[in-house]
Design a protein around this motif. Structure first.
Motif, short mmCIF file in Angstrom:
data_model
loop_
_atom_site.label_atom_id
_atom_site.label_comp_id
_atom_site.label_asym_id
_atom_site.label_seq_id
_atom_site.Cartn_x
_atom_site.Cartn_y
_atom_site.Cartn_z
N UNK A 247 0.86 -1.19 0.00
CA UNK A 247 0.00 0.00 0.00
C UNK A 247 0.89 1.23 0.00
N UNK A 248 0.68 2.08 -0.99
CA UNK A 248 1.47 3.30 -1.17
C UNK A 248 0.53 4.49 -1.01
N UNK A 249 0.69 5.22 0.09
CA UNK A 249 -0.25 6.30 0.40
C UNK A 249 0.41 7.66 0.32
N UNK A 250 -0.29 8.59 -0.32
CA UNK A 250 0.15 9.99 -0.36
C UNK A 250 1.64 10.09 -0.65
N UNK A 251 2.01 9.55 -1.78
CA UNK A 251 3.42 9.52 -2.14
C UNK A 251 3.59 9.85 -3.61
N UNK A 252 4.82 9.81 -4.07
CA UNK A 252 5.13 10.21 -5.44
C UNK A 252 6.25 9.33 -5.97
N UNK A 253 6.35 9.19 -7.29
CA UNK A 253 7.52 8.49 -7.84
C UNK A 253 8.72 9.40 -8.02
N UNK A 254 8.46 10.73 -8.02
CA UNK A 254 9.54 11.70 -8.26
C UNK A 254 9.05 13.08 -7.82
N UNK A 255 9.89 13.78 -7.07
CA UNK A 255 9.54 15.13 -6.63
C UNK A 255 10.68 16.09 -6.94
N UNK A 256 10.90 16.31 -8.21
CA UNK A 256 11.97 17.22 -8.62
C UNK A 256 11.47 18.64 -8.76
N UNK A 257 12.35 19.56 -9.13
CA UNK A 257 13.76 19.35 -9.46
C UNK A 257 14.65 19.32 -8.21
N UNK A 258 15.90 18.91 -8.40
CA UNK A 258 16.81 18.71 -7.28
C UNK A 258 17.11 20.01 -6.54
N UNK A 259 17.12 21.12 -7.25
CA UNK A 259 17.54 22.39 -6.63
C UNK A 259 16.67 22.76 -5.42
N UNK A 260 15.37 22.46 -5.48
CA UNK A 260 14.51 22.81 -4.37
C UNK A 260 14.89 22.03 -3.10
N UNK A 261 15.36 20.80 -3.30
CA UNK A 261 15.75 19.98 -2.15
C UNK A 261 17.09 20.44 -1.59
N UNK A 262 17.98 20.87 -2.46
CA UNK A 262 19.24 21.43 -1.97
C UNK A 262 18.97 22.64 -1.08
#
Length: 266
Positions: free
Chosen positions: A122-137
């Motif tokens: 069960x995969x809840x409230x998730x994503x396969x990708x949350x880009x771009x990388x710069x926001x996470x940096x």
């Protein structure tokens, strides 16, 4: 319900992971995996009902709660292997897995990389990708440079709960605020890096386990369209969109639990 206190397991890299088992030992195991910025307590409302059917294994992801918070970037591979090492330690050959948000990332990884260890997913409230990388940096820098967690916590809560719950001072909001304020900034930054570097959009097509995807209609973090994308990629996956924001198990616990039990038990 048989309960045990929090215990600790040491991973291959020396990191101690806190975990807890609840429910009768003869029942099938269900692993619960948390959102970033939370602890195993985020599932507390679900445990009493789940232990009627499962031996429930909860854990604090590395960097969170009572688990160690090593400095540096974490990887999704490492977060997934933490689960596998925990299952090995407990001599669990196969388990159901329910992950929300970052826990859902871990679930996707397990579905691809360790299908023989997973029964239903069960995969809840998730994503396969949350880009771009710069926001996470930028978020990593903010977490490591912040004098405390107060401002970061308020940002999370605004993304996790509807305004009505926050304005009413709902006890659940206060509970999650407490978890966020106690989160080690190094652990948060490490987990941000795992999300930054994860891209499961292509590999999700390799998941063969029966899968239920739960999305929040009003989720502004892992959009409902992200849930749709996951469900479309996994052969035979079911999709349920609930009228919630990000923490569907907290905002609509009865409907959430109904969906979980219908998928896992019936």
């Amino acid at each position: 319900m048989q309960e045990q206190h929090t215990q600790f397991a040491t991973m291959g890299d020396g990191t101690r992971i806190a975990y807890r088992l609840d429910g009768p030992g003869h029942l099938p195991v269900l692993v619960l995996s948390n959102s970033i910025g939370t602890t195993m307590q985020m599932w507390q409302r679900q445990v009493p009902q789940l232990t009627d059917h499962f031996r429930v294994l909860r854990y604090d992801m590395r960097g969170h709660g009572s688990s160690d918070a090593p400095a540096g970037a974490y990887s999704l591979d490492r977060l997934g292997r933490d689960v596998l090492e925990l299952l090995d330690l407990l001599e669990v050959d196969k388990a159901h897995f329910l992950g929300l948000s970052l826990g859902g990332y871990v679930g996707q990884w397990l579905g691809v990389q360790a299908a023989d260890r997973i029964d239903r997913l069960i995969l809840s409230n998730t994503s396969p990708w949350l880009g771009p990388a710069a926001q996470w940096d930028a978020r990593i820098a903010d977490a490591l440079g912040a004098p405390d967690m107060r401002e970061i916590a308020e940002g999370f809560l605004a993304n996790w709960f509807p305004a009505s719950m926050r304005a009413a001072g709902d006890p659940a909001v206060e509970e999650f605020r407490g978890m966020l304020l106690e989160t080690d900034p190094r652990g948060l930054a490490g987990a941000f890096a795992a999300v930054r570097d994860a891209d499961l959009r292509r590999t999700n097509t390799l998941i063969t386990r029966p899968t239920l995807v739960i999305a929040g209609r009003d989720d502004t973090v892992t959009l409902a369209s992200h849930g749709e994308q996951i469900a479309a990629a996994i052969p035979g996956a079911r999709l349920l969109v609930l009228p919630t924001v990000h923490l569907s198990n907290v905002e609509l616990p009865e409907r959430f639990m109904q969906a979980v039990l219908e998928f896992l038990v019936h």
